[in-house]
Design an enzyme around this catalytic site. Structure first.
Site, PDB file in Angstrom:
ATOM      1  CB  SER A  50      -0.890   0.006   1.241  1.00  0.00           C
ATOM      2  OG  SER A  50      -0.093   0.226   2.399  1.00  0.00           O
ATOM      3  CG  ASP A  82      -3.835  -2.881  -1.562  1.00  0.00           C
ATOM      4  OD1 ASP A  82      -4.767  -3.079  -2.351  1.00  0.00           O
ATOM      5  OD2 ASP A  82      -3.947  -3.000  -0.319  1.00  0.00           O
ATOM      6  CG  ASP A 104      -9.528   2.714  -4.826  1.00  0.00           C
ATOM      7  OD1 ASP A 104     -10.590   2.991  -5.419  1.00  0.00           O
ATOM      8  OD2 ASP A 104      -9.490   2.368  -3.630  1.00  0.00           O
ATOM      9  CD  GLU A 134     -12.567  -0.542  -4.871  1.00  0.00           C
ATOM     10  OE1 GLU A 134     -11.380  -0.800  -4.629  1.00  0.00           O
ATOM     11  OE2 GLU A 134     -13.402  -0.332  -3.976  1.00  0.00           O
ATOM     12  CG  HIS A 180     -10.518  -2.105   3.168  1.00  0.00           C
ATOM     13  ND1 HIS A 180     -11.178  -1.319   2.253  1.00  0.00           N
ATOM     14  CD2 HIS A 180      -9.651  -2.860   2.452  1.00  0.00           C
ATOM     15  CE1 HIS A 180     -10.712  -1.575   1.040  1.00  0.00           C
ATOM     16  NE2 HIS A 180      -9.786  -2.509   1.129  1.00  0.00           N
ATOM     17  N   GLY A 181     -10.639  -3.913   7.219  1.00  0.00           N
ATOM     18  CA  GLY A 181     -10.500  -3.890   8.667  1.00  0.00           C
ATOM     19  C   GLY A 181     -11.089  -5.126   9.333  1.00  0.00           C
ATOM     20  CB  SER A 216      -9.342 -10.145   6.871  1.00  0.00           C
ATOM     21  OG  SER A 216      -8.012  -9.906   6.462  1.00  0.00           O
ATOM     22  CG  ASP A 258      -3.162  -5.547   5.499  1.00  0.00           C
ATOM     23  OD1 ASP A 258      -2.310  -6.144   6.192  1.00  0.00           O
ATOM     24  OD2 ASP A 258      -3.165  -4.310   5.380  1.00  0.00           O
TER      25      ASP A 258
HETATM   26  P1  13P Z   1      -8.779  -6.767   4.917  1.00  0.00           P
HETATM   27  O1  13P Z   1      -8.777  -5.535   5.760  1.00  0.00           O
HETATM   28  O2  13P Z   1     -10.082  -7.490   5.002  1.00  0.00           O
HETATM   29  O3  13P Z   1      -7.620  -7.652   5.195  1.00  0.00           O
HETATM   30  O4  13P Z   1      -8.638  -6.294   3.376  1.00  0.00           O
HETATM   31  C1  13P Z   1      -7.374  -5.978   2.844  1.00  0.00           C
HETATM   32  C2  13P Z   1      -7.474  -5.298   1.515  1.00  0.00           C
HETATM   33  O5  13P Z   1      -8.488  -5.240   0.862  1.00  0.00           O
HETATM   34  C3  13P Z   1      -6.228  -4.704   1.003  1.00  0.00           C
HETATM   35  O6  13P Z   1      -6.450  -3.988  -0.168  1.00  0.00           O
HETATM   36  O1  G3H Z   2      -6.833  -1.899   2.076  1.00  0.00           O
HETATM   37  C1  G3H Z   2      -5.904  -1.471   2.740  1.00  0.00           C
HETATM   38  C2  G3H Z   2      -4.836  -2.354   3.250  1.00  0.00           C
HETATM   39  O2  G3H Z   2      -5.280  -3.081   4.369  1.00  0.00           O
HETATM   40  C3  G3H Z   2      -3.594  -1.578   3.532  1.00  0.00           C
HETATM   41  O3  G3H Z   2      -3.660  -0.876   4.713  1.00  0.00           O
HETATM   42  O4  G3H Z   2      -3.007   1.418   3.991  1.00  0.00           O
HETATM   43  O5  G3H Z   2      -2.854   0.728   6.404  1.00  0.00           O
HETATM   44  O6  G3H Z   2      -1.258  -0.199   4.714  1.00  0.00           O
HETATM   45  P1  G3H Z   2      -2.629   0.360   4.973  1.00  0.00           P
HETATM   46 ZN    ZN Z   3      -8.368  -3.050  -0.285  1.00  0.00          ZN
END
Ligand code: 13P
Ligand code: G3H
Ligand code: ZN
Length: 311
Positions: A50, A82, A104, A134, A180-181, A216, A258
């Site tokens: 990222s 990413d 994105d 996306e 996410h998260g 996740s 992630d």
């Molecule tokens: P998670 O937060 O569900 O792991 O998703 C990660 C993601 O989409 C990274 O682009």
């Molecule tokens: O979708 C986002 C990923 O989980 C990356 O997270 O931007 O905190 O590295 P980050």
């Molecule tokens: Zn993502």
């Protein structure tokens, strides 16, 4: 074998009814845990970085760690940006050796998302770099952008053909209920992805690779581990693994993970520190964290993505 782009891996995944795991990497132990698992089960891999990871660890360090993983494993590995949020960031990653980028533009109006994605595709294609785009927005936090559940929206299947045709993107991330998260669904509600949207999208884009972000599954054993050693993650809920497996058997060729890696690493380190309070050698606590990442990723590759033996 040098780093590869995602074209051939997605073609094989689409035909084979499995998905390639796209795991976020931020440091050496994470790269090693993931790639040791993939080597053990002979799986193709996408390692993704990222904007925040690049700012934390530095482009060159991450690039060299991933190149080391290719040398050590001999696996087909794509190095992917990413959530690229600008043409300049995508260009910098392409110029710096990434083999795949995501632009994105999902928070932009439709026409602006098309224009930005097209600009990245025009730069990437002659350099043999694949581009993920996306449509639709996920809830949750990515880099500094926090999308609330109310502002998120499912992908509109009626938009996808025009978007893909006009941008020339190589794969498309869609919003079907993931986020996410670690807090993806309200406690007490039944987590359910919108497979009807995925089916509609894939009918309109036959053979075209679809991507799922926010995938996740938030293993409860690690939520409990974090909670047991001083953390507090009440109500952390992920995407059920059987739904991810079903998506992987359909048009979904890339599944992003992630948060699970973060959870495993943090839970393991917390436990180790609590049980060995006098130990101050970082290798002592990073070693079990890396080993647990390896076990979790192995499970994902075999039981969720179905990509074991496909390298
Ligand atoms: P998670 O937060 O569900 O792991 O998703 C990660 C993601 O989409 C990274 O682009
Ligand atoms: O979708 C986002 C990923 O989980 C990356 O997270 O931007 O905190 O590295 P980050
Ligand atoms: Zn993502």
């Amino acid at each position: 074998m040098p780093l590869v782009n995602t074209r051939e891996m997605f073609a094989k995944a689409y035909d084979g009814g499995y998905a390639v795991g796209a795991f976020n990497v931020n440091n050496m132990e994470i790269v090693q845990g993931i790639t040791e698992a993939a080597a053990e089960v002979n799986a193709p891999l996408i390692l993704q970085v990222s904007k925040g990871a690049r700012a934390y660890a530095n482009h060159t360090y991450l690039m060299k760690l991933v190149e080391a993983a290719v040398i050590e494993t001999g696996l087909p590995i794509a190095l992917h940006l990413d959530h690229g949020d600008s043409f300049e960031l995508c260009k910098s990653c392409i110029d710096g050796g990434f083999t795949s980028v995501m632009i994105d533009g999902s928070s932009l109006p439709f026409e602006e998302n098309i224009a930005l994605t097209r600009q990245v595709v025009e730069y990437a294609r002659p350099r043999d770099v694949t581009v993920e785009a996306e449509l639709g927005t996920l809830a949750g936090v990515e880099d500094e952008v926090n999308v609330s559940a109310e502002d998120s929206s499912y992908t509109r299947p009626e938009d996808v053909e025009e978007f893909v045709t006009r941008t020339g993107c190589d794969s498309l991330a869609i919003a079907i209920g993931t986020s996410h998260g670690a807090y993806k669904f309200k406690p007490g509600t039944k987590p359910q992805l919108r497979f009807d949207i995925l089916e509609d999208v894939s009918r309109r884009l036959p053979g075209f690779p679809i991507v799922l972000h926010g995938s996740s599954s938030v293993p409860q054993e690690y939520v409990e581990m974090v909670n047991a050693y001083g953390g507090a993650m009440p109500g952390a809920i992920g995407v059920p693994e059987d739904q991810l497996r079903k998506a992987a058997s359909m048009a979904v060729c890339k599944i992003n993970i992630d948060s699970d890696l973060r959870l495993v690493m943090t839970g393991t380190v917390r436990k180790y520190m609590a049980e060995h309070p006098a130990d101050f050698d970082p290798r002592a606590y990073l070693k079990p964290a890396r080993a647990n990442i390896r076990e979790l990723v192995k499970h994902k590759l075999i039981d969720v993505l179905g990509c074991d033996g496909k390298a």
